[in-house]
Design a protein around this motif. Structure first.
Motif, PDB file in Angstrom:
ATOM      1  N   GLU A  66       0.792  -1.298   0.086  1.00 30.57           N
ATOM      2  CA  GLU A  66      -0.047   0.113  -0.030  1.00 30.57           C
ATOM      3  C   GLU A  66       0.859   1.375   0.095  1.00 30.57           C
ATOM      4  OE1 GLU A  66      -2.557  -3.405   1.527  1.00 30.57           O
ATOM      5  OE2 GLU A  66      -0.371  -2.469   1.932  1.00 30.57           O
ATOM      6  N   LEU A  67       1.652   0.967   0.623  1.00 28.54           N
ATOM      7  CA  LEU A  67       2.873   2.417   0.614  1.00 28.54           C
ATOM      8  C   LEU A  67       3.456   2.903  -0.519  1.00 28.54           C
ATOM      9  CD1 LEU A  67       4.462   2.175   4.305  1.00 28.54           C
ATOM     10  CD2 LEU A  67       2.292   3.374   3.616  1.00 28.54           C
ATOM     11  N   LEU A  68       3.689   1.806  -1.339  1.00 33.98           N
ATOM     12  CA  LEU A  68       4.264   1.794  -2.732  1.00 33.98           C
ATOM     13  C   LEU A  68       3.334   2.670  -3.755  1.00 33.98           C
ATOM     14  CD1 LEU A  68       5.929  -1.651  -3.795  1.00 33.98           C
ATOM     15  CD2 LEU A  68       6.879   0.372  -3.075  1.00 33.98           C
ATOM     16  N   TYR A  69       2.012   2.695  -3.258  1.00 32.70           N
ATOM     17  CA  TYR A  69       1.087   3.441  -4.072  1.00 32.70           C
ATOM     18  C   TYR A  69       0.485   4.620  -3.201  1.00 32.70           C
ATOM     19  CZ  TYR A  69       1.234  -0.839  -6.861  1.00 32.70           C
ATOM     20  OH  TYR A  69       1.264  -1.748  -7.785  1.00 32.70           O
ATOM     21  N   ALA A  70       0.581   4.918  -2.097  1.00 36.34           N
ATOM     22  CA  ALA A  70       0.104   6.017  -1.462  1.00 36.34           C
ATOM     23  C   ALA A  70       0.546   7.238  -1.892  1.00 36.34           C
ATOM     24  CB  ALA A  70       0.513   5.833   0.268  1.00 36.34           C
ATOM     25  N   THR A  71       1.875   7.368  -2.052  1.00 31.06           N
ATOM     26  CA  THR A  71       2.893   8.539  -2.522  1.00 31.06           C
ATOM     27  C   THR A  71       3.556   8.049  -3.786  1.00 31.06           C
ATOM     28  OG1 THR A  71       4.711   8.669  -1.382  1.00 31.06           O
ATOM     29  CG2 THR A  71       2.822   9.509  -0.314  1.00 31.06           C
ATOM     30  N   LYS A  72       4.386   9.063  -4.501  1.00 27.43           N
ATOM     31  CA  LYS A  72       5.150   8.732  -5.219  1.00 27.43           C
ATOM     32  C   LYS A  72       6.776   8.295  -4.819  1.00 27.43           C
ATOM     33  CE  LYS A  72       2.504  11.116  -8.877  1.00 27.43           C
ATOM     34  NZ  LYS A  72       2.707  12.189 -10.125  1.00 27.43           N
ATOM     35  N   SER A  73       6.896   8.275  -3.654  1.00 28.50           N
ATOM     36  CA  SER A  73       8.124   7.838  -3.147  1.00 28.50           C
ATOM     37  C   SER A  73       7.770   7.122  -1.873  1.00 28.50           C
ATOM     38  CB  SER A  73       9.106   8.981  -2.608  1.00 28.50           C
ATOM     39  OG  SER A  73       9.970   8.903  -1.923  1.00 28.50           O
ATOM     40  N   PRO A  74       8.323   5.796  -1.880  1.00 27.45           N
ATOM     41  CA  PRO A  74       8.480   4.992  -0.406  1.00 27.45           C
ATOM     42  C   PRO A  74       9.107   5.462   0.614  1.00 27.45           C
ATOM     43  CG  PRO A  74       9.795   3.956  -2.130  1.00 27.45           C
ATOM     44  CD  PRO A  74       9.023   5.182  -2.946  1.00 27.45           C
ATOM     45  N   VAL A  75      10.032   6.342   0.156  1.00 26.24           N
ATOM     46  CA  VAL A  75      10.765   7.138   1.392  1.00 26.24           C
ATOM     47  C   VAL A  75       9.925   8.073   1.953  1.00 26.24           C
ATOM     48  CG1 VAL A  75      12.668   8.757   2.188  1.00 26.24           C
ATOM     49  CG2 VAL A  75      12.940   6.999   0.332  1.00 26.24           C
TER      50      VAL A  75
ATOM     51  N   ILE B  96       7.747   7.811   6.044  1.00 22.01           N
ATOM     52  CA  ILE B  96       7.644   8.853   7.077  1.00 22.01           C
ATOM     53  C   ILE B  96       6.248   9.456   7.356  1.00 22.01           C
ATOM     54  CG2 ILE B  96       8.502  11.115   7.687  1.00 22.01           C
ATOM     55  CD1 ILE B  96      11.001  10.678   5.888  1.00 22.01           C
ATOM     56  N   LEU B  97       5.483   9.618   6.495  1.00 23.88           N
ATOM     57  CA  LEU B  97       3.974   9.940   6.698  1.00 23.88           C
ATOM     58  C   LEU B  97       3.478   8.987   7.343  1.00 23.88           C
ATOM     59  CD1 LEU B  97       3.145  11.575   3.172  1.00 23.88           C
ATOM     60  CD2 LEU B  97       3.954  12.549   5.235  1.00 23.88           C
ATOM     61  N   ASP B  98       3.396   7.560   7.158  1.00 28.33           N
ATOM     62  CA  ASP B  98       2.768   6.481   7.715  1.00 28.33           C
ATOM     63  C   ASP B  98       3.266   6.281   9.242  1.00 28.33           C
ATOM     64  OD1 ASP B  98       1.304   4.054   7.554  1.00 28.33           O
ATOM     65  OD2 ASP B  98       2.945   3.014   7.894  1.00 28.33           O
ATOM     66  N   LYS B  99       4.563   6.746   9.528  1.00 29.23           N
ATOM     67  CA  LYS B  99       5.141   6.761  10.936  1.00 29.23           C
ATOM     68  C   LYS B  99       4.290   7.541  11.764  1.00 29.23           C
ATOM     69  CE  LYS B  99       9.320   6.985  13.406  1.00 29.23           C
ATOM     70  NZ  LYS B  99      10.895   7.121  13.646  1.00 29.23           N
ATOM     71  N   TYR B 100       4.166   8.703  11.169  1.00 35.83           N
ATOM     72  CA  TYR B 100       3.469   9.884  11.986  1.00 35.83           C
ATOM     73  C   TYR B 100       1.845   9.872  11.697  1.00 35.83           C
ATOM     74  CZ  TYR B 100       8.045  11.061  13.015  1.00 35.83           C
ATOM     75  OH  TYR B 100       9.468  11.202  13.513  1.00 35.83           O
ATOM     76  N   ASN B 101       1.340   8.865  11.331  1.00 33.44           N
ATOM     77  CA  ASN B 101      -0.251   8.617  10.838  1.00 33.44           C
ATOM     78  C   ASN B 101      -0.800   9.892   9.967  1.00 33.44           C
ATOM     79  OD1 ASN B 101      -0.383   6.346  12.720  1.00 33.44           O
ATOM     80  ND2 ASN B 101      -0.169   7.557  14.398  1.00 33.44           N
ATOM     81  N   LEU B 102       0.009  10.222   9.000  1.00 36.78           N
ATOM     82  CA  LEU B 102      -0.381  11.260   8.263  1.00 36.78           C
ATOM     83  C   LEU B 102      -1.033  10.845   6.759  1.00 36.78           C
ATOM     84  CD1 LEU B 102       2.603  13.936   8.781  1.00 36.78           C
ATOM     85  CD2 LEU B 102       0.359  14.202   9.413  1.00 36.78           C
ATOM     86  N   ILE B 103      -1.111   9.470   6.627  1.00 38.15           N
ATOM     87  CA  ILE B 103      -1.812   8.884   5.516  1.00 38.15           C
ATOM     88  C   ILE B 103      -2.771   7.896   5.860  1.00 38.15           C
ATOM     89  CG2 ILE B 103      -0.234   9.872   3.618  1.00 38.15           C
ATOM     90  CD1 ILE B 103       1.433   7.018   3.945  1.00 38.15           C
ATOM     91  N   ASN B 104      -3.750   7.470   5.096  1.00 38.23           N
ATOM     92  CA  ASN B 104      -4.471   6.400   5.667  1.00 38.23           C
ATOM     93  C   ASN B 104      -4.296   5.506   4.650  1.00 38.23           C
ATOM     94  OD1 ASN B 104      -6.453   4.627   6.358  1.00 38.23           O
ATOM     95  ND2 ASN B 104      -8.282   6.258   6.201  1.00 38.23           N
ATOM     96  N   THR B 105      -3.655   4.310   4.771  1.00 39.06           N
ATOM     97  CA  THR B 105      -3.324   3.091   3.936  1.00 39.06           C
ATOM     98  C   THR B 105      -4.735   2.627   3.620  1.00 39.06           C
ATOM     99  OG1 THR B 105      -2.644   1.594   5.807  1.00 39.06           O
ATOM    100  CG2 THR B 105      -0.745   3.072   4.464  1.00 39.06           C
ATOM    101  N   GLN B 106      -5.737   2.376   4.444  1.00 38.55           N
ATOM    102  CA  GLN B 106      -6.991   1.812   4.167  1.00 38.55           C
ATOM    103  C   GLN B 106      -7.608   2.230   3.056  1.00 38.55           C
ATOM    104  OE1 GLN B 106      -7.759  -0.872   6.137  1.00 38.55           O
ATOM    105  NE2 GLN B 106      -5.874  -0.830   7.264  1.00 38.55           N
ATOM    106  N   LYS B 107      -7.485   3.576   2.825  1.00 41.02           N
ATOM    107  CA  LYS B 107      -7.938   4.211   1.633  1.00 41.02           C
ATOM    108  C   LYS B 107      -7.146   4.260   0.172  1.00 41.02           C
ATOM    109  CE  LYS B 107     -11.258   6.981   4.054  1.00 41.02           C
ATOM    110  NZ  LYS B 107     -11.963   8.393   4.270  1.00 41.02           N
ATOM    111  N   THR B 108      -5.921   3.582   0.414  1.00 39.98           N
ATOM    112  CA  THR B 108      -5.097   3.538  -0.696  1.00 39.98           C
ATOM    113  C   THR B 108      -5.594   2.763  -1.771  1.00 39.98           C
ATOM    114  OG1 THR B 108      -3.159   4.117   0.591  1.00 39.98           O
ATOM    115  CG2 THR B 108      -2.799   3.127  -1.382  1.00 39.98           C
TER     116      THR B 108
END
Length: 313
Positions: free
Chosen positions: A281-290, A294-306
């Protein structure tokens, strides 16, 4: 030699320096602050690269954006991916209107209505995914097996990443370094082509020769072109050489635009991440897995909606 119109750009470099000073004074986690400052440095390099198109500084600035390293490229040229190709039989040759229809059908399948698919007569031989539209060159002709590949590459990779970035709850999802956007974006698209077995021999040859062309940037336009003729017909060799020498004031001199190494180099980066169990999911959440990590670590993205490709289940 190509003649480029001088770029007239505002002094973004000064604005970026001012923003960096303000960011440095914010109370942010160190890794977050470091990433944002690196992103701003990257934006400054992008500005300088655009400003120097057609000048003697272009190649130096472009290589700051795409710092691949010659050793990594040499390794790719001698250790290419093990690719399995499907045997395609009796596939019809189709035009831009058919490709447009296939793209629209795939967008509908994913419930995506924020992209307009249009036929482009200004750039008749290029397919381009933008932020709100997909342009298909009016003169493009592809066999149906290659259109299957394009659906995976353009829609189920690039469009899904873009759509997820647009729908992100934080604008920080847009903070992808220019080189990383191409490295991981194209790398993911190639990885999907290969793992779904939609890649064609001609497409793989193109990706391989692009690495070869970038590795030869210390040579002149003519020397690169002559080397590529060992693998490609004259038209494809010329276009590939033009792509890596664009932006140069004098194409007989060393240097160029190394972006085209991002395809196979990015494939290996994505393959390594997946082998290390990096979340799909994180490969598709933004255009950079890096950035995604970081965003996932600080709960700034919702991978459930990816939105992820349906071929991943």
């Amino acid at each position: 030699t190509y003649i480029y119109k001088k770029q007239e750009l505002p002094r973004f470099d000064m604005q970026i320096d001012q923003i960096k000073l303000r960011i440095d004074n914010l109370l942010l986690p160190d890794e977050f602050k470091e990433y944002i400052l690196e992103f701003l440095d990257d934006q400054k390099n992008l500005y300088l690269t655009k400003l120097s198109v057609g000048s003697t500084d272009f190649s130096k600035n472009a290589h700051r954006l795409f710092d691949w390293g010659s050793d990594r490229l040499d390794l790719l040229l001698t250790n290419t991916p093990n690719v399995e190709f499907k045997l395609h039989i009796k596939h019809a040759l189709q035009g831009a209107e058919y490709i447009k229809k296939r793209f629209e059908q795939t967008l509908k399948k994913y419930g995506i209505d924020s992209f307009e698919v249009k036929i482009d007569s200004f750039s008749p031989h290029i397919i381009n995914v933008g932020y709100h539209s997909i342009s298909i060159g009016s003169e493009i002709r592809r066999f149906e097996c290659n259109i299957d590949r394009l659906v995976v590459h353009e829609i189920e990779s690039h469009v899904l990443q873009t759509e997820n970035t647009k729908n992100s709850p934080t604008p920080l999802s847009e903070f992808t370094k220019y080189g990383n956007q191409h490295l991981y974006g194209e790398g993911l698209a190639i990885y999907n082509e290969i793992t779904t077995r939609k890649i064609t021999p001609s497409a793989f040859e193109m990706y391989y020769c692009r690495i070869k062309a970038v590795r030869l940037l210390h040579k002149s336009f003519r020397e690169i072109y002559q080397t590529l003729l060992e693998n490609l017909n004259p038209q494809r060799a010329f276009v590939m050489t033009y792509r890596v020498k664009r932006g140069m004031a004098d194409t007989s001199q060393p240097g160029g635009f190394p972006k085209d190494a991002s395809y196979l180099l990015g494939f290996h980066e994505i393959e390594n991440l997946i082998n290390e169990n990096y979340p799909q999911e994180l490969l598709y959440a933004t255009k950079s897995p890096v950035l995604s990590a970081i965003l996932d670590k600080y709960n700034l993205i919702n991978t459930q909606k990816t939105i992820i490709p349906k071929f991943l289940g």
